[in-house]
Design an enzyme around this catalytic site. Structure first.
Site, short mmCIF file in Angstrom:
data_model
loop_
_atom_site.label_atom_id
_atom_site.label_comp_id
_atom_site.label_asym_id
_atom_site.label_seq_id
_atom_site.Cartn_x
_atom_site.Cartn_y
_atom_site.Cartn_z
N GLY A 20 0.73 -1.22 -0.15
CA GLY A 20 0.01 0.07 0.06
C GLY A 20 0.79 1.28 0.04
CB ALA A 25 5.10 5.30 4.92
CE LYS A 26 5.85 3.10 -3.55
NZ LYS A 26 7.03 2.99 -4.51
CG ASP A 136 -4.29 9.45 11.45
OD1 ASP A 136 -5.43 9.77 11.32
OD2 ASP A 136 -3.50 9.18 10.50
O1 3AM Z 1 -4.01 -0.05 1.03
P1 3AM Z 1 -4.64 -0.92 1.73
O2 3AM Z 1 -5.60 -0.23 2.77
O3 3AM Z 1 -4.91 -2.12 1.16
O4 3AM Z 1 -3.49 -2.52 5.41
C1 3AM Z 1 -2.68 -1.51 5.03
C2 3AM Z 1 -2.80 -0.68 3.88
O5 3AM Z 1 -3.42 -1.76 3.04
C3 3AM Z 1 -1.32 -2.14 4.82
O6 3AM Z 1 -0.52 -1.46 3.79
C4 3AM Z 1 -1.51 -0.43 3.45
C5 3AM Z 1 -1.03 1.00 3.81
O7 3AM Z 1 -0.97 1.21 4.89
N1 3AM Z 1 -0.48 -2.50 5.93
C6 3AM Z 1 0.08 -1.59 6.91
N2 3AM Z 1 0.73 -2.33 7.64
C7 3AM Z 1 0.63 -3.62 7.31
C8 3AM Z 1 1.27 -4.76 7.89
N3 3AM Z 1 2.10 -4.70 9.22
C9 3AM Z 1 -0.08 -3.76 6.30
N4 3AM Z 1 -0.18 -5.13 5.83
C10 3AM Z 1 0.24 -6.19 6.42
N5 3AM Z 1 0.97 -5.91 7.46
#
Ligand code: 3AM
Length: 451
Positions: A20, A25-26, A136
């Protein structure tokens, strides 16, 4: 065009797909090459996050997060830095987002909602007790693990988008307004603990009602509704839950219910089991210090290796039969964020067909060799949906096409994919099995209609 892959490595981690993308951040999938463990790596640009006055606070909160090993908080394993980036190595959470459940199945019954709310309050309480505030809390930060337990992500990271003003309090300009406390919106400075609690109240309302307590297309009307806590509970919510929500969604942070009081609430206490976990001892914080020291000797090595794909043609074909939503499952991410299909048409023809099918659906198309980026011009639930596609050659007359959600909402990606499939049915290679399943009484020899 080939099945060779360019693998990016950061230290001992091999980076995979982007899960995502957010404002700061990415998030990428990655594998620890020493242990094989799957992780999520959050990548932040140093110049975007370290230029405000909060560097010391960010460092303190990241260090504290490394010490926090709570069952309902996404675990931060390690922090690495390069000249330009910060890499946060996080526990990889595979169950998707809590709110996808609401979008898919609607509101929850009170027992289920209470269980998630209890886990949320436990996580928030624990982090607050260690001086870390979320600031947040919103649906995207509530993830589920493979056993359906809630995991709160991004604790201690939101200071990255905050400012401390002369009054010593936090000020923020961004954040999802629907979940944000009135004192945060009024920008009169706020206390992280009471503001987090307000967001928990909004989350509880959404779990039980299936919709937001405060919502309006006009932003100033929305702000007014939040500032006066102008909301109505639907009739199906029990009196106990309603009373608790009212005490949390109190616009005055001074009289708002506190976490110790919530823990004593009758509705909250039903079937409550406090979490059992062991606090980690001997956590090493040298990596956090190193990232913030910003000296080259501490920089992690980043390299790119060309590696032949480990997948052979037979595996490719077996994982890519036809246009089937079942294929959306992927070994790396059980999140249904990508899919593949095979085609006997020429690569150029596949690309043209995808372009022709995507444009009427409101997507802008950018092409580079055998890769394409499709971007919806309209914003969706989580910004503009972005889909990355790539065509791989498996054999001279067989291609595999991969479509991956690069940005935006996963469910919107599914809808888009379903619509796109209708426009691509002529180029998809259907096996005899597919033909049999789709048209039981009709069999013909031609499996795709390439020109
Ligand atoms: O873009 P989407 O909403 O599908 O769920 C989080 C989000 O997904 C995923 O990364 C995207 C941007 O924040 N995400 C964040 N942390 C995560 C983690 N620790 C994660 N997915 C899996 N494990």
């Amino acid at each position: 065009m080939s099945t060779q892959k360019l693998k990016r490595r950061v230290g001992k981690y091999e980076l995979g797909r982007t899960i995502g993308e957010g404002t700061f951040a990415k998030v990428k999938f990655a594998k620890n090459t020493e242990t094989g463990q799957h992780v999520a790596i959050k990548i932040l640009e140093k110049d975007k996050v370290l230029k405000n006055k909060l560097v010391e606070q960010i460092k303190r909160e990241i260090a504290t997060m490394k010490l926090i090993k709570h069952p309902n908080v996404v675990c931060l394993y390690e922090v690495m830095g390069s000249k330009t980036k910060i890499f946060l190595v996080l526990e990889f959470v595979t169950g998707g987002e809590l709110f996808d459940k609401i979008v898919n199945f609607g509101r929850m019954n009170e027992d289920e909602a209470r269980r998630y709310f209890q886990q949320l309050i436990n996580a928030v309480d624990y982090c607050h007790s260690r001086g870390v505030y979320h600031r947040d809390l919103k649906p995207e930060n509530l993830l589920l693990d493979d056993r359906g337990n809630l995991k709160v992500s991004d604790f201690g990271l939101s200071a990255l988008s905050q400012q401390v003003k002369d009054d010593g309090l936090l000020h923020t300009t961004c954040g999802t307004p629907n979940y944000v406390a009135p004192e945060v919106l009024n920008d009169r400075g706020y206390d992280g603990a009471t503001a987090d609690l307000w967001s928990c109240g909004v989350i509880l309302f959404v779990l039980l009602a299936g919709y937001l307590p405060f919502d309006d297309s006009n932003i100033s009307t929305l702000y007014k509704k939040i500032s006066t806590a102008d909301f109505t509970c639907p009739s199906w919510i029990s009196l106990g839950a309603m009373q608790l929500i009212r005490k949390i969604l109190d616009p005055n942070p001074m009289t708002r219910i506190t976490i110790p009081e919530i823990l004593e609430d009758k509705w909250f206490k039903k079937n409550y089991k406090p979490p059992v976990f062991q606090e980690e001892e001997n956590v090493n914080l040298d990596d956090v210090d190193a990232v913030f020291k910003d000296s080259e000797e501490y920089h992690v090595t980043e390299q790119k290796d060309i590696q032949p794909s480990v997948i052979n043609a037979f595996e490719l074909i077996s994982m890519s039969k036809g246009l089937n939503l079942g294929n959306l499952f992927d070994e790396e991410q059980e999140f249904k964020r990508e899919t593949r299909f095979t085609s006997q048409c020429a690569a150029k023809e596949i690309i043209t067909k995808i372009e022709e099918a995507a444009k009427p659906l409101g997507f802008d198309v950018q092409k580079k060799n055998y890769k394409m980026r499709l971007e919806n011009s309209k914003a969706g639930r989580k910004g503009n949906l972005n889909v990355a596609t790539e065509v791989f050659q498996v054999a001279p007359s067989l291609h595999m096409v991969e479509l991956r959600k690069a940005k935006g909402d996963t469910l919107e990606f599914h809808k888009f994919y379903k619509n796109l499939s209708a426009g691509l049915k002529d180029i998809v290679w259907k096996t005899d099995d597919d033909m049999e399943n789709n048209k039981p009484n009709e069999r013909n020899g031609s499996h795709s209609n390439c020109s």
